[in-house]
Write an enzyme that holds these catalytic residues in place. Structure first.
Site: not given
Ligand SMILES: NC(=O)c1ccc[n+]([C@@H]2O[C@H](COP(=O)([O-])OP(=O)(O)OC[C@H]3O[C@@H](n4cnc5c(N)ncnc54)[C@H](OP(=O)(O)O)[C@@H]3O)[C@@H](O)[C@H]2O)c1
Length: 301
Positions: A42, A130, A134
């Protein structure tokens, strides 16, 4: 229903759960093209445009994000590239091919000073790079003007992935005592609950509905309350199967303040999200966080 869905970030918590949920959903007759970072980076705007133009999806779901909250303080450009610029490019390309867009955002867009739960119309005031990146991603999508849904969720965890649940289980197996922050409040939200809710929403997505929604498990707790529940419920399941318990016991999980656990990024003290709008527009409600936790633990043990 959708024929071709482009799903980003399939190795992340939400991306993985969504891919699994689509596979299990018997009524879904389309195809999901799930791409990981190696297949769609991305930070590469050209690659995003080519992927959308080649695939010609009718729905794009973008759970991929830069989620390293503390590291973002020292890598703002990368955080903005992934969390703000990439969603903008995805939105522009979605509009060109006539696709709808589902994107995820965070409780960290709020300052956390409100008494009571946040509603979507409350003022945003992110405290961290962060959170700011977002929010910039949300604004970018809104500025493109296509039909979209932005889901602000919170404290995401699950059996799969790097998250608070797996960290606590690892530490609780190694240590006699844990010290966990007890003055930040929110709703732990399982990746499974998110995926199930998104699939239900897609089924109810009328043309008139577009915009930003809170999407989190019901109820609220602190990180300390969450850690206590993880240890108690894990031990309960282990005990029922005659299996060994964790090394730490709940009474040895100390409640500490945010001040006692300084981090590079400032987090909101209150990030509890009111999900009434989601229930009203889509008839979708997520289970209580404690119920969702037990379901997730049963998948681990
Ligand atoms: N985690 C939380 O507590 C939390 C809380 C509130 C909101 N959110 C939001 O919810 C959504 C899902 O979060 P999640 O917890 O599923 O996050 P996650 O487990 O950290 O997964 C994020 C994914 O994005 C991928 N990514 C990072 N950089 C990238 C790039 N340059 N190109 C393509 N892919 C890339 C990562 O790839 P790799 O696997 O290769 O690293 C990973 O698979 C996000 O929008 C996040 O901001 C998360």
């Amino acid at each position: 229903m959708y024929k071709k869905i482009l799903l980003t970030g399939v190795n992340g918590q939400v991306g993985h759960a969504l891919q699994k949920a689509f596979l299990k959903e018997a009524s879904f007759a389309g195809i999901v093209i799930g791409l990981d970072r190696s297949q769609l980076d991305l930070t590469d705007q050209g690659a995003i445009r080519r992927a959308v133009q080649t695939i010609q999806p009718d729905l794009i779901i973008n759970p991929a994000a830069y989620t390293a909250v503390d590291k973002a303080e020292s890598e703002p450009e990368l955080a903005y590239a992934i969390n703000a610029t990439a969603p903008q490019v995805l939105a522009e390309e979605s509009a060109k091919v006539g696709a709808r867009l589902i994107h995820f955002s965070t409780d960290y867009v709020y300052a956390g000073t409100k008494h009571g739960t946040y509603v979507e119309e409350d003022a945003t005031q992110p405290l961290s790079v962060y959170g700011k990146s977002k929010l910039a991603g949300e604004d970018a999508i809104r500025s493109v003007g296509l039909q979209h849904l932005i889901f602000r969720t919170s404290w995401v965890y699950g059996a799969y992935g790097k998250n608070f649940l797996n960290t606590i289980l690892r530490l609780a197996a190694e240590r006699d005592e844990l010290r966990i922050v007890a003055d930040q409040f929110g709703a732990p939200t399982s990746s499974t609950s998110i995926a199930n809710a998104v699939l239900s929403v897609i089924g109810h997505w009328q043309h008139a509905l577009t915009g930003t929604y809170h999407l989190a498990n019901a109820g609220q707790t602190s990180w300390h309350g969450f850690a206590m529940a993880i240890v108690e419920e894990y031990n309960r399941i282990q005990m029922a199967h005659g299996l060994p318990l964790l090394k730490v016991s709940p009474e040895n999980i100390q409640a500490i303040s945010t001040q006692e656990y300084p981090t590079p990024a400032v987090r909101p003290a209150n990030s509890c999200l009111d999900c009434t709008k989601l229930a009203k527009d889509f008839s979708v409600t997520l289970p209580d966080w404690h119920v969702a936790l037990i379901a997730e633990l049963q998948a681990i043990t």
